[in-house]
Design a protein around this motif. Structure first.
Motif, PDB file in Angstrom:
ATOM      1  N   ALA A 153     -44.901  -0.816  30.950  1.00 35.98           N
ATOM      2  CA  ALA A 153     -43.867  -0.705  31.974  1.00 35.98           C
ATOM      3  C   ALA A 153     -42.540  -1.289  31.484  1.00 35.98           C
ATOM      4  O   ALA A 153     -41.465  -0.732  31.755  1.00 35.98           O
ATOM      5  CB  ALA A 153     -44.317  -1.410  33.246  1.00 35.98           C
ATOM      6  N   LEU A 154     -42.601  -2.395  30.758  1.00 35.53           N
ATOM      7  CA  LEU A 154     -41.380  -3.008  30.241  1.00 35.53           C
ATOM      8  C   LEU A 154     -40.692  -2.082  29.243  1.00 35.53           C
ATOM      9  O   LEU A 154     -39.457  -1.940  29.262  1.00 35.53           O
ATOM     10  CB  LEU A 154     -41.720  -4.347  29.587  1.00 35.53           C
ATOM     11  N   ALA A 155     -41.467  -1.434  28.380  1.00 32.70           N
ATOM     12  CA  ALA A 155     -40.887  -0.491  27.431  1.00 32.70           C
ATOM     13  C   ALA A 155     -40.236   0.684  28.155  1.00 32.70           C
ATOM     14  O   ALA A 155     -39.133   1.136  27.786  1.00 32.70           O
ATOM     15  CB  ALA A 155     -41.968   0.014  26.473  1.00 32.70           C
ATOM     16  N   VAL A 156     -40.887   1.180  29.206  1.00 30.85           N
ATOM     17  CA  VAL A 156     -40.336   2.304  29.977  1.00 30.85           C
ATOM     18  C   VAL A 156     -39.031   1.903  30.659  1.00 30.85           C
ATOM     19  O   VAL A 156     -38.045   2.664  30.650  1.00 30.85           O
ATOM     20  CB  VAL A 156     -41.373   2.791  31.009  1.00 30.85           C
ATOM     21  N   VAL A 157     -39.007   0.712  31.256  1.00 33.63           N
ATOM     22  CA  VAL A 157     -37.788   0.251  31.943  1.00 33.63           C
ATOM     23  C   VAL A 157     -36.618   0.145  30.974  1.00 33.63           C
ATOM     24  O   VAL A 157     -35.489   0.575  31.276  1.00 33.63           O
ATOM     25  CB  VAL A 157     -38.050  -1.109  32.625  1.00 33.63           C
ATOM     26  N   LEU A 158     -36.863  -0.404  29.779  1.00 33.72           N
ATOM     27  CA  LEU A 158     -35.781  -0.525  28.793  1.00 33.72           C
ATOM     28  C   LEU A 158     -35.273   0.839  28.346  1.00 33.72           C
ATOM     29  O   LEU A 158     -34.078   1.014  28.060  1.00 33.72           O
ATOM     30  CB  LEU A 158     -36.277  -1.326  27.591  1.00 33.72           C
ATOM     31  N   MET A 159     -36.174   1.824  28.303  1.00 38.38           N
ATOM     32  CA  MET A 159     -35.733   3.180  27.953  1.00 38.38           C
ATOM     33  C   MET A 159     -34.934   3.818  29.087  1.00 38.38           C
ATOM     34  O   MET A 159     -33.938   4.510  28.847  1.00 38.38           O
ATOM     35  CB  MET A 159     -36.954   4.041  27.607  1.00 38.38           C
ATOM     36  N   LEU A 160     -35.350   3.575  30.317  1.00 37.85           N
ATOM     37  CA  LEU A 160     -34.686   4.207  31.459  1.00 37.85           C
ATOM     38  C   LEU A 160     -33.307   3.613  31.745  1.00 37.85           C
ATOM     39  O   LEU A 160     -32.441   4.307  32.310  1.00 37.85           O
ATOM     40  CB  LEU A 160     -35.571   4.083  32.702  1.00 37.85           C
TER      41      LEU A 160
END
Length: 379
Positions: A77-84
């Protein structure tokens, strides 16, 4: 199994090094492209989060008890948030996300923990998070998304296969060791106990009277011991399952024994069930020896889904206080080895209640041994 678990530990230790390398790569590229940020303060915050989480993840994944699904979900989830948040941090028309290749750490963690399925799902999630925010979709972006899915699936499959092979190899080594030990014990029993029993049987038959009865008992024990050795030699550690209820019901052929089982089959691994039956038979032998040849005994089997519970009860005088401890100190294996030792080796518990009401043994044995379950988790 211990070997498979050790391999998983080594893989996560290697992933910790990879995470640090990916972090240095991401920090270096963000410094190099510092003029591309619309919100430099937010970019610094994102990099700080990446540094902090890399440390937390390495510590957490380094401890087996913390490698939970929740940890993997938070990592992903943290990786996804940083991408978004990249479009807002960098502005429209950006080419590379803020975390860059750093997100591969979450991808590999999911693959190591949950095999190819976990790697595939993590790859799909990261690919979607990379593609959806982009206004312009280039061929390289599609290629990167495809590589995320492919890498997660392949790495997950290879890691699971490695752990499965390690578990199978350890099981084969254990079976070979057990077979060698059975052969050694069989030779020792044949050279000593069986020959003595055969001699007692022959001399008792010749002398007759009470000695003849003693010889008949010796012959019965010799036959049982030979059948036990043959059964052990023909048994494989990975043999098919069979019905424990049916096996215990067969004990009703013994004088005074009553067996109660569920109305359905209770299937367990052959090796486990054989040991449970042997422990119950040892209890019944004690009843015949200490209570009476035809003394009544009751065996109750209960199916608890994740485990089986077996109780063996008699209405004899009970066991004298301290008698079990004295027998164990004298090297007698009836209770410490034949009963408690067997159940303990199966990962279960053996408890005894005794008094003027009689003696009751209660066994609780898991349906599936922990080491076996571990191996199956990675299939």
């Amino acid at each position: 199994m211990p070997t498979a678990r050790a391999i998983e530990d080594q893989l996560f230790a290697a992933l910790g090094i990879v995470r640090v390398v990916l972090l240095l790569n991401a920090v270096g590229w963000n410094i190099h492209r510092r003029d591309n940020f619309q919100h430099p303060e937010a970019a610094v915050a994102c990099v700080a989060v990446m540094v902090l989480w890399t440390f937390v993840a390495n510590v957490s994944y380094g401890r087996p008890r913390l490698r939970t699904a929740q940890l993997v979900v938070v990592d992903l989830a943290l990786a996804v948030v940083l991408m978004l948040v990249t479009p807002w941090v960098k502005g429209e028309g950006y080419r590379a996300t803020v975390p860059g290749f750093w997100v591969a750490g979450a991808l590999l963690a999911a693959a190591l923990r949950f095999g190819w399925r976990g790697g595939f799902m993590a790859g799909v999630v990261l690919a979607v998070a990379d593609i959806v925010p982009r206004e312009e979709l280039r061929q390289s972006d599609v290629g990167n998304a495809f590589l995320l899915i492919l890498a997660g699936t392949i790495v997950g499959y290879l890691c699971a296969s490695l752990q499965t092979m390690a578990a199978e190899r350890e099981a084969a080594q254990r079976e070979a060791t057990a077979a060698a030990e059975r052969a050694r014990l069989a030779r020792a029993v044949h050279d000593g106990v069986l020959q003595v029993l055969a001699l007692v049987q022959r001399r008792g038959r010749e002398l007759g009277g009470d000695l003849g009865e003693l010889g008949a008992l010796a012959g019965e024990q010799e036959d049982r011991l030979r059948r036990l050795i043959r059964a052990q030699d023909s048994l494989s550690v990975d043999a098919d399952t069979f019905d424990l209820a049916t096996a215990l019901t067969g004990l009703e052929e013994l004088p005074g024994v009553t067996v109660s089982t569920p109305g359905h089959p209770v299937e367990m691994g052959a090796a486990t069930a054989l040991e449970v039956v042997a422990a119950v038979r040892a209890c019944l032998d004690n009843v015949r020896l200490h209570v009476g040849e035809d003394a009544p005994a009751w065996v109750l089997l209960q199916d608890r889904q994740d485990r089986v519970e077996v109780s063996v009860r008699d209405d004899g005088p009970g066991i004298a206080p301290g008698r079990l401890e004295i027998a164990a100190a004298e090297g007698r294996l009836g209770v410490s080895g034949s009963i408690r030792g067997r159940i303990r080796d199966l990962g279960g518990t053996a408890e005894v209640a005794t008094g003027t009401f009689g003696t009751e043994w209660r066994f609780a044995v898991p349906r599936e041994r922990p080491d076996t379950a571990y191996g199956r988790r990675h299939e």
